[in-house]
Motif scaffolding. Sequence first.
Motif, PDB file in Angstrom:
ATOM      1  N   THR A  30       6.213  13.147  -1.200  1.00 16.96           N
ATOM      2  CA  THR A  30       4.992  13.820  -0.746  1.00 16.96           C
ATOM      3  C   THR A  30       3.939  13.911  -1.843  1.00 16.96           C
ATOM      4  OG1 THR A  30       5.864  16.006  -1.294  1.00 16.96           O
ATOM      5  CG2 THR A  30       6.301  15.171   0.924  1.00 16.96           C
ATOM      6  N   THR A  31       4.239  13.369  -3.008  1.00 13.28           N
ATOM      7  CA  THR A  31       3.290  13.421  -4.121  1.00 13.28           C
ATOM      8  C   THR A  31       2.066  12.564  -3.831  1.00 13.28           C
ATOM      9  OG1 THR A  31       5.057  13.752  -5.728  1.00 13.28           O
ATOM     10  CG2 THR A  31       2.949  12.961  -6.584  1.00 13.28           C
ATOM     11  N   SER A  32       0.891  13.179  -3.973  1.00 16.85           N
ATOM     12  CA  SER A  32      -0.357  12.431  -3.815  1.00 16.85           C
ATOM     13  C   SER A  32      -0.483  11.413  -4.949  1.00 16.85           C
ATOM     14  CB  SER A  32      -1.540  13.386  -3.872  1.00 16.85           C
ATOM     15  OG  SER A  32      -1.439  14.384  -2.887  1.00 16.85           O
ATOM     16  N   TYR A  33      -0.956  10.348  -4.790  1.00 16.68           N
ATOM     17  CA  TYR A  33      -1.448   9.590  -3.649  1.00 16.68           C
ATOM     18  C   TYR A  33      -0.591   8.334  -3.477  1.00 16.68           C
ATOM     19  CZ  TYR A  33      -5.494  12.614  -4.174  1.00 16.68           C
ATOM     20  OH  TYR A  33      -6.318  13.693  -4.278  1.00 16.68           O
ATOM     21  N   TYR A  34       0.702   8.522  -3.377  1.00 15.27           N
ATOM     22  CA  TYR A  34       1.601   7.391  -3.291  1.00 15.27           C
ATOM     23  C   TYR A  34       1.854   6.945  -1.852  1.00 15.27           C
ATOM     24  CZ  TYR A  34       2.625   7.894  -8.248  1.00 15.27           C
ATOM     25  OH  TYR A  34       2.521   7.944  -9.614  1.00 15.27           O
ATOM     26  N   TYR A  35       2.110   5.630  -1.749  1.00 19.50           N
ATOM     27  CA  TYR A  35       2.434   4.999  -0.478  1.00 19.50           C
ATOM     28  C   TYR A  35       3.822   4.392  -0.610  1.00 19.50           C
ATOM     29  CZ  TYR A  35      -2.500   5.535   0.522  1.00 19.50           C
ATOM     30  OH  TYR A  35      -3.749   6.067   0.735  1.00 19.50           O
ATOM     31  N   ALA A  54       2.590   7.024   4.040  1.00 19.81           N
ATOM     32  CA  ALA A  54       1.871   7.589   2.907  1.00 19.81           C
ATOM     33  C   ALA A  54       2.370   8.990   2.567  1.00 19.81           C
ATOM     34  CB  ALA A  54       0.374   7.633   3.219  1.00 19.81           C
ATOM     35  N   TYR A  55       1.909   9.482   1.419  1.00 18.02           N
ATOM     36  CA  TYR A  55       2.228  10.852   0.991  1.00 18.02           C
ATOM     37  C   TYR A  55       1.825  11.867   2.056  1.00 18.02           C
ATOM     38  CZ  TYR A  55      -2.763  10.887   0.149  1.00 18.02           C
ATOM     39  OH  TYR A  55      -4.123  10.791   0.313  1.00 18.02           O
ATOM     40  N   SER A  56       0.793  11.524   2.807  1.00 14.56           N
ATOM     41  CA  SER A  56       0.270  12.388   3.870  1.00 14.56           C
ATOM     42  C   SER A  56       1.019  12.236   5.186  1.00 14.56           C
ATOM     43  CB  SER A  56      -1.198  12.039   4.115  1.00 14.56           C
ATOM     44  OG  SER A  56      -1.292  10.673   4.525  1.00 14.56           O
ATOM     45  N   GLY A 101       0.484   2.457  -4.876  1.00 15.06           N
ATOM     46  CA  GLY A 101      -0.747   3.151  -4.554  1.00 15.06           C
ATOM     47  C   GLY A 101      -1.519   2.334  -3.539  1.00 15.06           C
ATOM     48  N   TRP A 102      -2.795   2.611  -3.442  1.00 16.23           N
ATOM     49  CA  TRP A 102      -3.608   1.875  -2.469  1.00 16.23           C
ATOM     50  C   TRP A 102      -3.794   0.434  -2.962  1.00 16.23           C
ATOM     51  CZ3 TRP A 102      -4.616   1.952   2.316  1.00 16.23           C
ATOM     52  CH2 TRP A 102      -5.672   1.204   2.842  1.00 16.23           C
TER      53      TRP A 102
END
Length: 118
Positions: A30-35, A54-56, A101-102
């Motif tokens: 859940t750590t931003s901003y990992y995919y 994604a993390y989201s 990441g992105w």
Amino acid sequence: QVQLQESGPGLVKPSQTLSLTCTVSGGSITTSYYYWSWIRQPPGKGLEWIGYIAYSERTYYSPSLKSRTSISRDTSKNQFTLQLSSVTPEDTAVYFCARGGWGYLEVWGQGTLVTVSS
């Protein structure tokens, strides 16, 4: 240091659903901003990206596999799961999970071979 490990059946029958789990250690999914992605490599062929969560918890799938793919997660276990339905022998491949990441992938699991055969 984050580490990823794939697990699941090594043999799946045609028309069944392939299900693999990626267990993550050393970092939270859940750590931003990992995919968190799934990728596969059929024997003798190149890498094919399947999709990510994604993390989201937003998901995105390869258009060519979208109709058969679902990626979900279990934050209590720090795992994410791939389900690929209606498999055929063409889905035989080494399946990898990876963090990125992105637009990039940076940490990979070792991969697991899944064979589709009756």
